[in-house]
Design a protein around this motif. Structure first.
Motif, mmCIF file in Angstrom:
data_model
loop_
_atom_site.group_PDB
_atom_site.id
_atom_site.type_symbol
_atom_site.label_atom_id
_atom_site.label_comp_id
_atom_site.label_asym_id
_atom_site.label_seq_id
_atom_site.Cartn_x
_atom_site.Cartn_y
_atom_site.Cartn_z
ATOM 1 N N VAL A 3 2.171 7.114 -2.039
ATOM 2 C CA VAL A 3 1.604 6.372 -1.201
ATOM 3 C C VAL A 3 2.194 6.600 0.142
ATOM 4 C CG1 VAL A 3 1.458 4.266 -3.047
ATOM 5 C CG2 VAL A 3 3.666 4.489 -1.388
ATOM 6 N N SER A 4 1.368 6.267 1.232
ATOM 7 C CA SER A 4 1.817 6.518 2.334
ATOM 8 C C SER A 4 0.806 5.683 3.374
ATOM 9 C CB SER A 4 0.939 8.132 3.010
ATOM 10 O OG SER A 4 -0.379 8.121 2.632
ATOM 11 N N LYS A 5 1.458 5.326 4.595
ATOM 12 C CA LYS A 5 0.944 4.433 5.586
ATOM 13 C C LYS A 5 0.485 5.070 6.572
ATOM 14 C CE LYS A 5 2.694 -0.108 7.152
ATOM 15 N NZ LYS A 5 3.921 -0.793 7.201
ATOM 16 N N ARG A 6 -0.825 4.534 6.860
ATOM 17 C CA ARG A 6 -1.609 4.800 8.189
ATOM 18 C C ARG A 6 -1.701 3.428 9.394
ATOM 19 N NH1 ARG A 6 -6.850 8.353 6.279
ATOM 20 N NH2 ARG A 6 -5.701 10.199 5.475
ATOM 21 N N GLY A 7 -1.206 3.477 10.226
ATOM 22 C CA GLY A 7 -1.130 2.394 11.199
ATOM 23 C C GLY A 7 -0.249 1.373 10.166
ATOM 24 N N ASP A 8 -0.909 0.055 10.070
ATOM 25 C CA ASP A 8 -0.423 -1.085 9.245
ATOM 26 C C ASP A 8 -0.979 -1.056 7.923
ATOM 27 O OD1 ASP A 8 0.666 -1.967 11.429
ATOM 28 O OD2 ASP A 8 -0.751 -2.996 12.322
ATOM 29 N N SER A 25 -7.525 3.749 0.738
ATOM 30 C CA SER A 25 -6.924 2.600 1.063
ATOM 31 C C SER A 25 -6.436 1.569 0.127
ATOM 32 C CB SER A 25 -7.782 2.103 2.330
ATOM 33 O OG SER A 25 -6.805 0.901 2.869
ATOM 34 N N ALA A 26 -5.414 1.092 0.311
ATOM 35 C CA ALA A 26 -4.866 -0.060 -0.528
ATOM 36 C C ALA A 26 -5.394 -1.349 0.051
ATOM 37 C CB ALA A 26 -3.408 0.043 -0.908
ATOM 38 N N GLY A 27 -5.762 -1.308 1.426
ATOM 39 C CA GLY A 27 -6.122 -2.617 1.879
ATOM 40 C C GLY A 27 -4.875 -3.587 2.071
ATOM 41 N N THR A 28 -3.684 -3.187 2.036
ATOM 42 C CA THR A 28 -2.625 -3.847 2.344
ATOM 43 C C THR A 28 -1.593 -3.475 3.103
ATOM 44 O OG1 THR A 28 -1.034 -5.386 1.319
ATOM 45 C CG2 THR A 28 -1.738 -3.365 0.199
ATOM 46 N N ASP A 29 -0.790 -4.130 3.703
ATOM 47 C CA ASP A 29 0.386 -3.683 4.532
ATOM 48 C C ASP A 29 1.718 -3.984 3.673
ATOM 49 O OD1 ASP A 29 0.494 -6.433 4.666
ATOM 50 O OD2 ASP A 29 0.653 -6.452 6.681
ATOM 51 N N ASP A 30 1.579 -4.320 2.505
ATOM 52 C CA ASP A 30 2.683 -4.520 1.592
ATOM 53 C C ASP A 30 2.897 -3.289 0.481
ATOM 54 O OD1 ASP A 30 4.195 -5.430 -0.769
ATOM 55 O OD2 ASP A 30 4.180 -7.320 0.298
ATOM 56 N N LYS A 31 4.077 -2.774 0.802
ATOM 57 C CA LYS A 31 4.264 -1.464 -0.217
ATOM 58 C C LYS A 31 3.879 -1.872 -1.446
ATOM 59 C CE LYS A 31 7.017 2.571 -0.706
ATOM 60 N NZ LYS A 31 8.210 3.328 -0.289
ATOM 61 N N THR A 32 4.607 -3.159 -1.947
ATOM 62 C CA THR A 32 4.594 -3.316 -3.436
ATOM 63 C C THR A 32 3.226 -3.513 -3.969
ATOM 64 O OG1 THR A 32 6.823 -4.262 -3.203
ATOM 65 C CG2 THR A 32 5.593 -5.103 -5.173
ATOM 66 N N ARG A 33 2.279 -4.253 -3.150
ATOM 67 C CA ARG A 33 0.962 -4.397 -3.490
ATOM 68 C C ARG A 33 0.394 -3.058 -3.599
ATOM 69 N NH1 ARG A 33 -1.089 -9.832 -0.604
ATOM 70 N NH2 ARG A 33 0.576 -11.486 -1.566
ATOM 71 N N ALA A 34 0.532 -2.174 -2.702
ATOM 72 C CA ALA A 34 -0.132 -0.923 -2.489
ATOM 73 C C ALA A 34 0.340 -0.089 -3.894
ATOM 74 C CB ALA A 34 0.335 -0.222 -1.380
ATOM 75 N N LEU A 35 1.718 -0.244 -4.427
ATOM 76 C CA LEU A 35 2.063 0.493 -5.730
ATOM 77 C C LEU A 35 1.312 0.042 -6.976
ATOM 78 C CD1 LEU A 35 5.845 1.037 -4.779
ATOM 79 C CD2 LEU A 35 4.196 2.835 -5.005
ATOM 80 N N GLU A 36 1.020 -1.548 -6.886
ATOM 81 C CA GLU A 36 0.474 -1.911 -7.876
ATOM 82 C C GLU A 36 -0.901 -1.725 -8.138
ATOM 83 O OE1 GLU A 36 1.057 -6.398 -6.961
ATOM 84 O OE2 GLU A 36 3.086 -6.400 -7.921
ATOM 85 N N TYR A 37 -1.534 -1.598 -6.885
ATOM 86 C CA TYR A 37 -2.917 -0.950 -6.952
ATOM 87 C C TYR A 37 -3.167 0.412 -7.135
ATOM 88 C CZ TYR A 37 -7.490 0.321 -4.648
ATOM 89 O OH TYR A 37 -8.923 0.871 -4.211
#
Length: 342
Positions: A3-8, A25-37
Protein backbone atom coordinates in the motif's frame (compact mmCIF):
# COMPACT_ATOMS: atom_id res chain seq x y z
CA UNK A 1 1.87 -6.47 -2.69
CA UNK A 2 1.85 -3.14 -0.93
CA UNK A 3 0.00 0.00 0.00
CA UNK A 4 1.21 3.51 -0.71
CA UNK A 5 -0.10 6.95 -0.05
CA UNK A 6 -0.77 9.65 -2.62
CA UNK A 7 -1.66 12.88 -0.96
CA UNK A 8 -4.25 11.96 1.65
CA UNK A 9 -5.46 8.74 -0.03
CA UNK A 10 -3.99 5.24 0.22
CA UNK A 11 -3.52 3.15 -2.96
CA UNK A 12 -3.14 -0.61 -3.16
CA UNK A 13 -1.26 -2.75 -5.67
CA UNK A 14 -0.80 -6.50 -6.11
CA UNK A 15 -0.42 -9.24 -8.73
CA UNK A 16 -3.31 -11.63 -9.43
CA UNK A 17 -2.90 -15.43 -9.77
CA UNK A 18 -2.87 -14.95 -13.58
CA UNK A 19 -0.04 -12.40 -13.37
CA UNK A 20 -2.22 -9.32 -13.86
CA UNK A 21 -0.95 -6.22 -12.09
CA UNK A 22 -3.73 -4.39 -10.20
CA UNK A 23 -3.34 -0.85 -8.88
CA UNK A 24 -6.32 1.00 -7.40
CA UNK A 25 -7.25 3.74 -4.99
CA UNK A 26 -8.57 2.46 -1.68
CA UNK A 27 -10.60 5.65 -1.35
CA UNK A 28 -9.58 6.20 2.25
CA UNK A 29 -6.98 8.04 4.29
CA UNK A 30 -6.94 5.22 6.88
CA UNK A 31 -4.14 2.68 6.33
CA UNK A 32 -5.97 -0.09 8.20
CA UNK A 33 -9.01 0.24 5.94
CA UNK A 34 -6.75 0.33 2.90
CA UNK A 35 -5.18 -2.98 3.97
CA UNK A 36 -8.65 -4.49 4.49
CA UNK A 37 -9.62 -3.33 0.99
CA UNK A 38 -6.47 -4.91 -0.41
CA UNK A 39 -7.28 -8.24 1.29
CA UNK A 40 -10.82 -8.21 -0.15
CA UNK A 41 -9.51 -7.51 -3.64
CA UNK A 42 -7.03 -10.35 -3.41
CA UNK A 43 -9.76 -12.79 -2.36
CA UNK A 44 -12.06 -11.54 -5.12
CA UNK A 45 -9.50 -12.03 -7.88
CA UNK A 46 -8.46 -15.42 -6.47
CA UNK A 47 -12.08 -16.63 -6.55
CA UNK A 48 -12.57 -15.32 -10.08
CA UNK A 49 -9.37 -16.64 -11.65
CA UNK A 50 -8.88 -19.89 -9.72
CA UNK A 51 -12.40 -20.90 -8.73
CA UNK A 52 -14.38 -19.43 -11.65
CA UNK A 53 -16.55 -17.19 -9.46
CA UNK A 54 -18.23 -14.43 -11.49
CA UNK A 55 -16.90 -10.95 -10.77
CA UNK A 56 -19.27 -8.65 -8.94
CA UNK A 57 -20.32 -5.84 -11.24
CA UNK A 58 -21.65 -2.49 -10.15
CA UNK A 59 -25.17 -1.18 -10.71
CA UNK A 60 -23.68 1.72 -12.67
CA UNK A 61 -21.88 -0.69 -15.05
CA UNK A 62 -25.17 -2.47 -15.66
CA UNK A 63 -27.12 0.78 -16.15
CA UNK A 64 -24.60 2.15 -18.67
CA UNK A 65 -24.60 -1.05 -20.71
CA UNK A 66 -28.42 -1.23 -20.63
CA UNK A 67 -28.74 2.33 -21.91
CA UNK A 68 -26.35 1.54 -24.80
CA UNK A 69 -28.23 -1.62 -25.76
CA UNK A 70 -31.66 0.05 -25.60
CA UNK A 71 -30.71 3.17 -27.56
CA UNK A 72 -33.42 2.27 -30.11
CA UNK A 73 -36.24 2.82 -27.60
CA UNK A 74 -38.44 5.85 -28.17
CA UNK A 75 -38.51 6.36 -24.40
CA UNK A 76 -34.71 6.51 -24.14
CA UNK A 77 -34.55 10.04 -22.76
CA UNK A 78 -37.20 9.26 -20.17
CA UNK A 79 -35.32 6.09 -19.18
CA UNK A 80 -32.11 8.08 -18.70
CA UNK A 81 -33.98 10.59 -16.52
CA UNK A 82 -35.31 7.72 -14.39
CA UNK A 83 -31.81 6.26 -14.02
CA UNK A 84 -30.48 9.62 -12.86
CA UNK A 85 -33.06 9.66 -10.10
CA UNK A 86 -32.37 6.02 -9.20
CA UNK A 87 -28.65 6.76 -8.96
CA UNK A 88 -29.11 8.26 -5.48
CA UNK A 89 -30.39 4.88 -4.27
CA UNK A 90 -28.35 2.43 -6.35
CA UNK A 91 -25.33 4.32 -7.72
CA UNK A 92 -23.00 3.20 -4.92
CA UNK A 93 -24.07 -0.48 -4.93
CA UNK A 94 -22.76 -3.62 -6.58
CA UNK A 95 -25.33 -5.84 -8.28
CA UNK A 96 -25.03 -8.35 -5.44
CA UNK A 97 -26.14 -5.60 -3.06
CA UNK A 98 -29.32 -4.81 -5.01
CA UNK A 99 -31.55 -6.99 -2.84
CA UNK A 100 -35.31 -7.33 -2.52
CA UNK A 101 -35.26 -5.15 0.59
CA UNK A 102 -33.37 -2.38 -1.23
CA UNK A 103 -35.80 -2.46 -4.16
CA UNK A 104 -38.85 -2.50 -1.89
CA UNK A 105 -37.54 0.55 -0.01
CA UNK A 106 -37.05 2.41 -3.31
CA UNK A 107 -40.58 1.53 -4.38
CA UNK A 108 -42.08 2.69 -1.09
CA UNK A 109 -40.25 6.00 -1.19
CA UNK A 110 -41.23 6.71 -4.80
CA UNK A 111 -44.84 5.71 -4.18
CA UNK A 112 -45.04 8.09 -1.22
CA UNK A 113 -43.48 11.04 -3.03
CA UNK A 114 -45.43 10.58 -6.28
CA UNK A 115 -47.82 7.67 -6.84
CA UNK A 116 -47.81 3.85 -7.05
CA UNK A 117 -48.20 3.99 -10.83
CA UNK A 118 -45.22 6.33 -11.17
CA UNK A 119 -43.17 4.11 -8.82
CA UNK A 120 -43.97 1.18 -11.10
CA UNK A 121 -42.29 2.95 -14.03
CA UNK A 122 -39.03 3.10 -12.05
CA UNK A 123 -39.35 -0.43 -10.72
CA UNK A 124 -39.86 -1.69 -14.28
CA UNK A 125 -36.53 -0.14 -15.31
CA UNK A 126 -34.76 -1.81 -12.38
CA UNK A 127 -36.34 -5.15 -13.29
CA UNK A 128 -35.36 -4.81 -16.95
CA UNK A 129 -31.71 -4.11 -16.10
CA UNK A 130 -31.48 -6.96 -13.60
CA UNK A 131 -33.05 -9.44 -16.02
CA UNK A 132 -30.63 -8.48 -18.76
CA UNK A 133 -27.69 -8.78 -16.34
CA UNK A 134 -28.81 -12.32 -15.55
CA UNK A 135 -30.16 -13.63 -18.85
CA UNK A 136 -28.08 -11.83 -21.50
CA UNK A 137 -24.80 -10.80 -19.91
CA UNK A 138 -24.59 -13.62 -17.33
CA UNK A 139 -23.18 -11.20 -14.77
CA UNK A 140 -25.30 -12.72 -11.98
CA UNK A 141 -26.85 -16.13 -11.50
CA UNK A 142 -30.00 -14.93 -9.74
CA UNK A 143 -31.85 -11.66 -9.16
CA UNK A 144 -34.41 -10.52 -6.58
CA UNK A 145 -38.08 -10.37 -7.50
CA UNK A 146 -39.32 -6.89 -8.31
CA UNK A 147 -42.87 -6.56 -7.01
CA UNK A 148 -44.93 -3.89 -8.77
CA UNK A 149 -47.79 -2.05 -7.12
CA UNK A 150 -51.33 -2.83 -8.10
CA UNK A 151 -52.62 0.09 -10.14
CA UNK A 152 -56.31 0.95 -9.87
CA UNK A 153 -58.17 0.85 -13.15
CA UNK A 154 -59.27 4.35 -13.97
CA UNK A 155 -62.34 5.38 -15.89
CA UNK A 156 -61.73 6.48 -19.45
CA UNK A 157 -62.07 10.26 -19.55
CA UNK A 158 -63.61 11.67 -22.71
CA UNK A 159 -65.33 14.87 -23.73
CA UNK A 160 -68.85 15.33 -24.95
CA UNK A 161 -69.14 17.16 -28.29
CA UNK A 162 -70.31 20.27 -26.40
CA UNK A 163 -67.30 20.13 -24.05
CA UNK A 164 -64.97 19.67 -27.01
CA UNK A 165 -66.41 22.76 -28.73
CA UNK A 166 -65.97 24.83 -25.57
CA UNK A 167 -62.36 23.66 -25.19
CA UNK A 168 -61.48 24.41 -28.81
CA UNK A 169 -62.93 27.89 -28.45
CA UNK A 170 -60.71 28.64 -25.44
CA UNK A 171 -57.43 27.24 -26.82
CA UNK A 172 -54.89 29.48 -28.58
CA UNK A 173 -54.86 28.96 -32.35
CA UNK A 174 -51.84 26.65 -32.61
CA UNK A 175 -53.17 24.31 -29.91
CA UNK A 176 -56.73 24.55 -31.21
CA UNK A 177 -55.72 23.33 -34.66
CA UNK A 178 -53.68 20.47 -33.19
CA UNK A 179 -56.45 19.45 -30.79
CA UNK A 180 -59.09 19.45 -33.53
CA UNK A 181 -56.84 17.33 -35.75
CA UNK A 182 -56.29 14.88 -32.85
CA UNK A 183 -60.05 14.67 -32.27
CA UNK A 184 -60.67 13.85 -35.94
CA UNK A 185 -57.83 11.35 -36.46
CA UNK A 186 -57.08 9.86 -33.03
CA UNK A 187 -53.35 10.43 -33.52
CA UNK A 188 -51.09 10.61 -30.50
CA UNK A 189 -49.66 13.98 -29.51
CA UNK A 190 -46.13 13.40 -30.81
CA UNK A 191 -47.44 12.20 -34.18
CA UNK A 192 -49.50 15.38 -34.51
CA UNK A 193 -46.68 17.64 -33.29
CA UNK A 194 -44.13 16.35 -35.81
CA UNK A 195 -46.42 15.59 -38.75
CA UNK A 196 -44.79 16.77 -41.97
CA UNK A 197 -46.41 17.75 -45.25
CA UNK A 198 -44.47 14.94 -46.91
CA UNK A 199 -46.64 12.55 -44.87
CA UNK A 200 -49.91 13.98 -46.15
CA UNK A 201 -51.75 13.36 -49.43
CA UNK A 202 -54.85 15.54 -49.39
CA UNK A 203 -56.01 14.42 -52.82
CA UNK A 204 -56.14 10.81 -51.64
CA UNK A 205 -57.45 11.91 -48.21
CA UNK A 206 -54.76 10.03 -46.32
CA UNK A 207 -51.74 10.67 -44.07
CA UNK A 208 -49.21 8.19 -42.73
CA UNK A 209 -46.93 7.72 -39.76
CA UNK A 210 -43.56 6.06 -40.35
CA UNK A 211 -42.65 2.95 -38.30
CA UNK A 212 -39.95 4.73 -36.31
CA UNK A 213 -42.51 7.36 -35.27
CA UNK A 214 -45.27 4.93 -34.26
CA UNK A 215 -45.61 3.59 -30.73
CA UNK A 216 -46.13 0.01 -31.92
CA UNK A 217 -43.23 0.27 -34.38
CA UNK A 218 -45.50 -0.26 -37.40
CA UNK A 219 -46.38 2.18 -40.16
CA UNK A 220 -49.82 3.76 -39.70
CA UNK A 221 -52.18 4.78 -42.48
CA UNK A 222 -54.45 7.62 -41.36
CA UNK A 223 -57.67 8.16 -43.32
CA UNK A 224 -58.67 11.81 -43.33
CA UNK A 225 -62.30 12.81 -42.96
CA UNK A 226 -63.66 16.19 -44.01
CA UNK A 227 -63.04 17.77 -40.60
CA UNK A 228 -59.37 16.72 -40.69
CA UNK A 229 -59.00 18.07 -44.23
CA UNK A 230 -60.47 21.40 -43.12
CA UNK A 231 -57.72 21.70 -40.51
CA UNK A 232 -55.04 20.88 -43.09
CA UNK A 233 -56.41 23.43 -45.56
CA UNK A 234 -56.12 26.12 -42.90
CA UNK A 235 -52.49 25.11 -42.28
CA UNK A 236 -51.40 25.27 -45.93
CA UNK A 237 -48.55 27.70 -46.50
CA UNK A 238 -47.77 28.19 -42.81
CA UNK A 239 -44.52 26.18 -42.85
CA UNK A 240 -42.55 24.41 -45.53
CA UNK A 241 -41.99 21.14 -43.65
CA UNK A 242 -44.22 20.78 -40.60
CA UNK A 243 -48.00 20.95 -40.55
CA UNK A 244 -48.36 22.33 -37.01
CA UNK A 245 -45.93 24.93 -35.71
CA UNK A 246 -45.66 27.77 -33.22
CA UNK A 247 -43.19 30.57 -33.90
CA UNK A 248 -41.72 28.53 -36.74
CA UNK A 249 -41.06 25.34 -34.75
CA UNK A 250 -42.99 22.11 -34.02
CA UNK A 251 -44.97 22.18 -30.78
CA UNK A 252 -43.15 19.61 -28.64
CA UNK A 253 -45.23 20.10 -25.48
CA UNK A 254 -48.98 20.59 -25.49
CA UNK A 255 -49.85 20.23 -21.79
CA UNK A 256 -48.78 23.78 -21.08
CA UNK A 257 -50.17 26.60 -18.95
CA UNK A 258 -52.22 27.68 -21.97
CA UNK A 259 -53.80 24.21 -22.09
CA UNK A 260 -54.65 24.23 -18.38
CA UNK A 261 -56.08 27.74 -18.52
CA UNK A 262 -58.24 26.76 -21.48
CA UNK A 263 -59.56 23.75 -19.53
CA UNK A 264 -60.45 26.03 -16.63
CA UNK A 265 -62.23 28.58 -18.82
CA UNK A 266 -64.12 25.77 -20.61
CA UNK A 267 -65.28 24.31 -17.30
CA UNK A 268 -63.40 21.03 -17.77
CA UNK A 269 -61.58 19.41 -14.85
CA UNK A 270 -57.83 20.00 -14.74
CA UNK A 271 -57.09 16.27 -14.73
CA UNK A 272 -58.08 16.04 -18.40
CA UNK A 273 -54.88 15.25 -20.33
CA UNK A 274 -53.96 15.85 -23.95
CA UNK A 275 -53.89 12.06 -24.45
CA UNK A 276 -57.55 12.00 -23.40
CA UNK A 277 -58.33 13.59 -26.77
CA UNK A 278 -57.46 10.18 -28.26
CA UNK A 279 -59.83 8.52 -25.78
CA UNK A 280 -62.48 11.04 -26.81
CA UNK A 281 -61.98 10.21 -30.49
CA UNK A 282 -62.28 6.48 -29.79
CA UNK A 283 -65.33 6.94 -27.56
CA UNK A 284 -67.13 9.00 -30.19
CA UNK A 285 -66.42 6.31 -32.78
CA UNK A 286 -67.81 3.52 -30.61
CA UNK A 287 -70.89 5.55 -29.69
CA UNK A 288 -71.47 6.21 -33.39
CA UNK A 289 -71.43 2.48 -34.20
CA UNK A 290 -67.86 1.86 -35.38
CA UNK A 291 -67.10 -1.86 -34.76
CA UNK A 292 -64.28 -2.49 -32.28
CA UNK A 293 -62.24 -4.37 -34.87
CA UNK A 294 -62.34 -1.38 -37.22
CA UNK A 295 -61.50 0.95 -34.33
CA UNK A 296 -58.45 -1.18 -33.55
CA UNK A 297 -57.18 -0.66 -37.11
CA UNK A 298 -58.03 3.05 -37.14
CA UNK A 299 -56.21 3.63 -33.85
CA UNK A 300 -53.34 1.27 -34.67
CA UNK A 301 -53.57 -0.51 -31.32
CA UNK A 302 -51.27 -3.51 -30.94
CA UNK A 303 -53.87 -5.73 -29.27
CA UNK A 304 -57.64 -6.14 -29.18
CA UNK A 305 -57.54 -5.88 -25.37
CA UNK A 306 -56.64 -2.20 -25.69
CA UNK A 307 -59.83 -1.55 -27.67
CA UNK A 308 -62.03 -3.46 -25.23
CA UNK A 309 -61.71 -0.49 -22.87
CA UNK A 310 -64.35 1.20 -25.01
CA UNK A 311 -66.68 -1.81 -25.39
CA UNK A 312 -69.04 -0.64 -22.63
CA UNK A 313 -69.90 2.39 -24.75
CA UNK A 314 -71.35 0.20 -27.53
CA UNK A 315 -74.12 -1.91 -26.05
CA UNK A 316 -76.60 -1.41 -28.91
CA UNK A 317 -75.70 -4.69 -30.61
CA UNK A 318 -76.58 -6.59 -27.42
CA UNK A 319 -80.08 -5.15 -27.10
CA UNK A 320 -81.59 -8.13 -28.94
CA UNK A 321 -79.86 -10.60 -26.66
CA UNK A 322 -81.04 -8.70 -23.57
CA UNK A 323 -84.67 -8.88 -24.72
CA UNK A 324 -84.64 -12.69 -24.80
CA UNK A 325 -85.51 -12.86 -21.11
CA UNK A 326 -88.25 -10.24 -21.28
CA UNK A 327 -91.21 -11.36 -19.15
CA UNK A 328 -89.20 -13.64 -16.88
CA UNK A 329 -90.66 -11.97 -13.76
CA UNK A 330 -94.28 -12.32 -14.92
CA UNK A 331 -96.36 -14.90 -13.01
CA UNK A 332 -97.96 -17.83 -14.77
CA UNK A 333 -101.34 -16.10 -14.71
CA UNK A 334 -99.88 -12.92 -16.17
CA UNK A 335 -98.32 -14.72 -19.12
CA UNK A 336 -100.47 -14.83 -22.24
CA UNK A 337 -102.29 -18.19 -22.65
CA UNK A 338 -101.93 -20.20 -25.80
CA UNK A 339 -105.23 -21.22 -27.38
CA UNK A 340 -105.26 -24.71 -28.87
CA UNK A 341 -107.22 -24.91 -32.10
CA UNK A 342 -109.13 -28.15 -32.58
Amino acid sequence: MRVSKRGDVWWVSFTTPHGQRIRRSAGTDDKTRALEYLDRLKVQYWEQQRLGVKPDRSWQDAAVRWVKETSHKRTREKDIAKLRRLDRYLGHLMLSQVTRDVIDQIGERLAQTSSPSNANRYLAVIRSILRRARDDWEWVSHIPKVQLYREPKQRIRFLTPDEARRLLTELPEHLREMAQFALTTGLRQRNVSYLQWSQVDMSRRVAWIHPDEAKAGRAIGVPLNEDALDVLRRRLGRHGDYVFTYQGKPVDRCSTKAWKRALERAGIEQSFRWHDLRHTWASWHVQSGTPLQELMELGSWASYDMVLRYAHLAADHLRGAASRIDGTFLTHKQKPQLVRLS
